[in-house]
Scaffold this motif. Structure first.
Motif: not given
Length: 261
Positions: A29, A154, A240-241
């Motif tokens: 990312s 994240w 997101h992560i």
């Protein structure tokens, strides 16, 4: 760790796993290094020769003056493959890594056995967020200016509370990103438009989306799924992560797809 030259930019690369195993190449990312993938390395290297690298402007790679663009970043990946004499690989890219993967699948599909596009988007219609983020970092002279906002995209609040050490490590990884590198890559994301090339991807493709991801939501993943012929979508309960938040579930999702016919 080898250093590969990509059109005058030194790319720092790490290779691990059995010498003659099929290759899995990882791309991370925006605002992270190759160590974003640490939670999966034990699982992945049991079956794959794993190649991970710091994209230009990040980690131990060079920081050329920006802005960058998605084709440039994708060609860095091809340069790494060529430098390591890899004919074909499997690709796993999260966020920016997924964006690079779309370009690669459409323009260099013969170099890939399978693609995994994780927590990613093909286009941002509203670029205000990216303008604001670039402005904030430029004025502050540090990626720290956006760190609190980004970490909340994240990782979910529950994960941050339960794993403060992991959260702190991810936040520090982000803050350590060179300003020029972050801004160059942010411009590449802002300006990206992969909508028309998705139909050209013929490589077997899995899209992974996080049900709690505010940055690249499930609708963005469905848009990609609906336009890549034969692609599949897996949804995990993460932000997101996703690979950091759900390391075992994520590894299993990836490996199940790579093992499938």
């Amino acid at each position: 760790m080898p250093v590969i030259d990509s059109h005058g930019c030194a790319i720092d690369v790490e290779v691990a796993g059995p010498d003659h195993a099929p290759v899995l190449m990882l791309s991370s990312s925006l605002g992270t290094t190759k160590h974003m993938w640490d939670p999966q390395m034990a699982a992945f290297t049991k079956e794959y020769r794993v190649v991970r690298y710091d994209r230009r402007g990040h980690g131990k790679s060079d920081v050329p003056k920006g802005p960058y663009n998605m084709e440039m970043l994708a060609r860095d990946a091809i340069a790494v493959m060529d430098g390591l004499k890899l004919g074909k690989v499997n690709w796993l890219g999260l966020s920016m890594g997924g964006m690079e993967g779309m370009w690669l699948g459409a323009n260099a599909g013969d170099r890939f056995d399978k693609l995994i596009l994780s927590n990613t988007s093909s286009y941002y219609a509203d670029k205000t967020m990216w303008h604001n983020r670039i402005d904030a970092i430029s004025k502050a002279g540090s990626v720290a200016a956006i760190a609190d906002m980004v970490i909340n995209a994240w990782l979910t609040k529950d994960f941050q509370t339960a794993h403060p050490d992991v959260t702190a490590r991810m936040k520090q990884m982000m803050i350590a990103t060179p300003v020029e590198g972050y801004l160059g890559c942010a411009a590449a994301v802002r300006d990206m438009d992969h909508r028309e090339i998705l139909k050209d991807i013929k490589v077997p493709t899995l899209i992974i989306a996080g049900s709690k991801d505010p940055a690249t939501n499930v609708a963005a993943a469905e848009f990609i799924r609906d336009r890549i012929p034969g692609s599949k979508l897996a949804i995990v309960e993460a932000a997101h992560i996703a690979n950091v938040e759900l390391p075992d579930v994520y590894a299993r999702t990836v490996l199940d797809f790579l093992r499938s016919n």
